[in-house]
Design an enzyme around this catalytic site. Structure first.
Site, short mmCIF file in Angstrom:
data_model
loop_
_atom_site.label_atom_id
_atom_site.label_comp_id
_atom_site.label_asym_id
_atom_site.label_seq_id
_atom_site.Cartn_x
_atom_site.Cartn_y
_atom_site.Cartn_z
N GLU A 567 0.86 -1.18 0.00
CA GLU A 567 0.00 0.00 0.00
C GLU A 567 0.90 1.23 0.00
O GLU A 567 1.82 1.33 0.82
CB GLU A 567 -0.92 0.03 1.21
CG GLU A 567 -1.83 1.26 1.21
CD GLU A 567 -2.81 1.32 2.36
OE1 GLU A 567 -3.63 2.25 2.39
OE2 GLU A 567 -2.74 0.44 3.24
N ASN A 622 -4.91 5.10 -1.97
CA ASN A 622 -6.15 5.68 -1.49
C ASN A 622 -6.62 6.78 -2.43
O ASN A 622 -5.81 7.50 -3.01
CB ASN A 622 -5.97 6.24 -0.08
CG ASN A 622 -5.76 5.14 0.95
OD1 ASN A 622 -6.71 4.56 1.45
ND2 ASN A 622 -4.50 4.84 1.26
N GLU A 654 -8.46 2.21 -3.18
CA GLU A 654 -9.11 2.07 -1.88
C GLU A 654 -10.05 3.25 -1.65
O GLU A 654 -9.63 4.41 -1.76
CB GLU A 654 -8.08 1.98 -0.76
CG GLU A 654 -7.21 0.72 -0.83
CD GLU A 654 -6.32 0.58 0.38
OE1 GLU A 654 -6.42 1.40 1.31
OE2 GLU A 654 -5.51 -0.38 0.42
N ASP A 684 -12.18 0.47 2.15
CA ASP A 684 -11.25 0.73 3.23
C ASP A 684 -12.01 1.01 4.53
O ASP A 684 -13.14 1.50 4.52
CB ASP A 684 -10.38 1.94 2.87
CG ASP A 684 -9.10 1.99 3.69
OD1 ASP A 684 -8.82 1.01 4.40
OD2 ASP A 684 -8.38 3.01 3.61
N GLU A 740 -6.12 -4.82 8.65
CA GLU A 740 -5.11 -3.80 8.84
C GLU A 740 -4.71 -3.72 10.31
O GLU A 740 -5.48 -4.08 11.19
CB GLU A 740 -5.65 -2.43 8.40
CG GLU A 740 -5.96 -2.32 6.93
CD GLU A 740 -6.39 -0.91 6.56
OE1 GLU A 740 -5.57 -0.18 5.98
OE2 GLU A 740 -7.53 -0.54 6.88
#
Length: 796
Positions: A567, A622, A654, A684, A740
């Site tokens: 990520e 993101n 995301e 997310d 996460e």
């Protein structure tokens, strides 16, 4: 050898017309079974297909010999019986082979080949039939002309066996080209054939004369009448097979299925429906089973043909909630009815209830969570702006709460938070909103008659209750204070989030003044706002100054521990203030519109970096809702993938559920276009929103990212139950779940045991520059130990 016109003139027109008519009927009959889509499903069906070759081949044979009779105008021909019979067997056999070969795969090759087989069979039959002719002379055949005739017939037949789509269009195509193939082959072959009379006597009485040939041709032509019967029989067998298959599918379906007549009486129900009812539903009224009056039942059926309808089904232990879908169908004897699917919704409704609770409530205290608070506060602000109600917002932090966790453990901290929530609820009115956004922070939203005096009185009352001892266990009694910040509406230009920010400013003012007290927001406390403006101005120049960078955190597969992607996380190092946390500068970027430039830079940098990796690892980035609302977002991402050479399947976008719940069509259009092009879309922070389930319905995500808050609270039974529900939900929807914030081996083992698919967190590697993980992008099977070693060597 004749020319074509001379050859045609030497035929008797009437007899030739009969031959053409037989040819046309044969071709029309053949069009019913040439180029069909349905493959025979049983040996009997294949046998019937082969059996059709008898009348069709006989029709072609009759066409040939009637045409020969038309040519023999002087009645000098006779025919050898055996050769004549063999020619008929040749065309029947060839037709059977061609009809069956058309179903072989691949059809785009075998269908024209089947036509070629048929055309060659006609050619062999024709010339073998010529050899059966007995007349006072010899037969001379021009091989070139004969070959051209056979090739023309085979070509037209190949076209006939490859009809276009459309029932009647295909049949006309097939019949037309079969007529062309048969006639062109016959006329071309006769043009290439010359009968030279030599005065040789016609042999034997055993030879077939014209009358006998006419009788045989008539009989063979009559066989064409059997074609519709054979086709009807095959259709009946196909219908029976389809009915058996449909019954098998109905019994294999997970839903309850019912076939009803137009009076809504169930004629057939599968075993799942019987299980729902606890009895055989056959002969029962569907309206009675759903406990609905007839007019309402008809409305439900109309609605069920457009979209699912939730109704109650009469079960053995009470009503069963089911989702009804309906479709009007044709039954036997030209009657109509309905096919009705009833899906048991009990588990889904229970799961939605659990998820709804998860989306709206703090799992520890049962209070509103952050997203629920934001929603309710936004509504309260609207009411306050319209003058319907007053509004005050309180933020409360427990003083020295960290010391409780450090000295007595997190279990004691959880007990304290529950006790604080209970005391606060005792002091507020019904209708006031009490929330726990996280940690030891509590937010109270009060509407109605609101004044500075009321705010002072409520804040003092809460402080007094917080100062009283908390008896958490028999052996644990604690005293702990609290600090409160409050803000009153109206304050010009403030939204719900701004009210929270102002209340937070007042809270820190109370803490600055010595804790265990309260403060009400005033503009004098707003000096921090000027600092934020300066920071926001610096942010707009940060990209040009090279202050923005990306950190990469590995994502690993739960089963193998192998790295499957990274990520990309944006970082900002201010030249004076040092590292600025993302939760500070990202909202600034969104508020100023700088987020679009920042997001574009993040995607380009991450995609160019990932495109250079030796391993095809996934790269996740993101995306802000401000970017998704722009029509050019999806095209720009696709152009970036083309420019960088990164495969779309390696990029994961995301998003949070709030982006879709707003119902913004442009957001959905962008995400749907990217998804169709192969880009993955992940939800997310799943589980902390107020409408996570609705977001799952709104868009087919490729992955669910479980919020780190549940992982950190994994020892809590409610959190664990929620995690199990989310993982099971992901499995049911076919969406992998990535957890996460996995920081300990105990968390990893527990999540793996519960069926988690993928992990991300400090246990597997901290967010670091990609140089720290460069080897992982090259290793064929880089695992957790490799990543930890790389992270440690980079100082992470």
């Amino acid at each position: 050898m004749y020319d074509a016109w001379t050859c045609l003139r030497e035929h008797d027109a009437g007899t030739l017309g009969v031959a053409v008519a037989i040819c046309l009927l044969t071709s029309l009959a053949a069009s019913l079974k040439v180029g069909v889509v349905e493959t025979p499903q049983s040996r009997i069906e294949r046998l019937l297909i082969t059996l059709i070759a008898l009348p069709l081949g006989s029709g072609v044979w009759a066409t040939h010999f009637v045409a020969m009779l038309a040519y023999d105008t002087r009645n000098v021909f006779s025919y050898a019986p055996l050769a004549t019979a063999v020619s008929g067997a040749i065309i029947i056999l060839g037709t059977g082979i061609a009809l069956n070969a058309q179903f072989l795969a691949p059809r785009r090759i075998w269908r024209p080949l089947s036509g070629v087989i048929f055309g060659l069979s006609v050619g062999v039959m024709h010339f073998y039939g010529i050899q059966a002719v007995i007349f006072p002379g010899v037969v001379a055949i021009d091989t070139t002309g004969a070959a051209v005739a056979v090739l023309a017939g085979a070509g037209f037949s190949a076209l006939a066996f490859t009809p276009p789509e459309g029932l009647w269009r295909g049949r006309i195509w097939t019949a037309g080209f079969l007529v062309l193939g048969i006639i062109s082959l016959h006329m071309g072959s006769m043009t290439a054939t010359e009968f030279v009379p030599l005065g040789i006597p016609t042999p034997a009485d055993w030879a077939l004369r014209q009358g006998e040939i006419r009788l045989a041709a008539g009989f063979m032509a009559m066989l064409l009448l059997s074609v519709p019967g054979i086709i009807w029989l095959r259709s009946r067998l196909a219908l029976q097979h389809a009915a058996l298959r449909l019954h098998g599918l109905a019994e294999a379906a997970f839903d309850g299925l019912a076939i009803c007549n137009d009076r809504l009486v169930i004629r057939h129900g599968n075993h799942n429906l019987a299980a729902l009812l606890g009895a055989d539903p056959t002969g029962t009224s569907l309206a009675e089973l759903l406990s609905l009056p007839q007019p309402r039942m008809e409305e439900v059926l109309k609605e069920g043909q457009r979209s699912p309808v939730l109704v109650g089904l009469r079960g053995p232990e009470g009503p069963v909630p089911v989702e009804l879908r309906a479709r009007r169908i044709e039954l036997a004897r030209q009657q109509s009815g309905f096919a009705v699917a009833l899906r048991d919704m009990r588990e889904r409704i229970a799961a939605e209830a659990r998820m709804y609770s998860l989306a709206h409530q703090d799992s520890l205290t049962g209070l509103h969570n952050r997203h629920s608070l934001q929603t309710r506060l936004a509504r309260a602000v609207l009411r306050a702006r319209s003058g319907q109600s007053g509004l005050a917002v309180f933020c409360m932090d427990l003083d020295h709460f960290k010391d409780v966790n450090d000295e007595h453990g997190h279990t004691a901290g959880d007990l304290l938070l529950r006790a604080v929530a209970k005391r606060c609820l005792d002091e507020i009115r019904q209708g006031d909103v009490l929330a726990r956004p996280g940690g030891d922070e509590f937010v109270l939203v009060v509407e109605g008659e609101v004044s500075p005096g009321m705010v002072e009185e409520l804040a003092n009352r809460l402080l007094r209750r917080m100062a009283e001892p908390f008896q958490l266990r028999e052996d644990l009694r604690l005293r702990i204070g609290a600090s409160i910040g409050a803000v009153l509406f109206p304050t010009p230009g403030l939204s719900g989030l701004h009210l929270l920010a102002k209340a937070d400013v007042a809270l820190y003012e109370a803490k600055r003044l010595g804790r265990n007290r309260h403060a009400i927001y005033t503009t004098e406390m707003d000096r921090e706002r000027h600092d934020q403006k300066a920071l926001q101005a610096d942010l707009t120049m940060a990209l040009q100054r090279g202050e923005i960078s990306l950190a990469y955190q590995p994502q690993v597969e739960a089963a193998s521990g192998a790295v499957i992607g990274f990520e990309a996380l944006v970082r900002w190092r201010h030249p004076v203030r040092g590292p600025i946390p993302p939760d500070i500068f990202i909202p600034m970027a969104e508020a100023s519109g700088f987020i679009r430039s920042l997001g574009a830079w993040v995607r380009e940098t991450a995609c160019r970096e990932a495109a250079g990796w030796e391993r095809p690892l996934r790269i996740a980035v993101n995306v802000s809702v401000a970017e998704l609302r722009k029509a050019e977002f999806a095209p720009s991402v696709l152009l970036l993938l083309e420019q960088t050479g990164l495969a779309p399947s390696r990029l994961e976008i995301e998003v949070t559920e709030t982006m879709l719940i707003s119902g913004d069509t442009q957001v959905l259009a962008n995400l749907e276009r990217l998804r169709r092009c192969g880009v993955h879309v992940a939800m997310d922070d799943f589980g902390i929103g107020y409408s996570s389930l609705s977001a799952l319905r709104a868009f087919p995500y490729s992955r669910i990212k479980l919020d780190r808050g549940f992982i950190q609270d994994l020892e809590n039974r409610q959190s664990l139950a929620i995690i199990r529900a989310v993982i099971r939900l992901g499995q049911e929807l076919g969406m992998p779940v990535i957890a996460e914030g996995v920081e300990t081996e105990a968390q990893r083992a527990l999540l793996a045991a519960e069926g988690g698919d993928e992990f991300q967190g400090y246990l597997f590697g901290r967010p670091l520059p990609i140089e720290a993980y460069r080897e992982a992008t090259r290793m064929p099977t880089a695992g957790r130990q490799d990543i930890l070693a790389l992270s440690a060597s980079a100082g992470g």
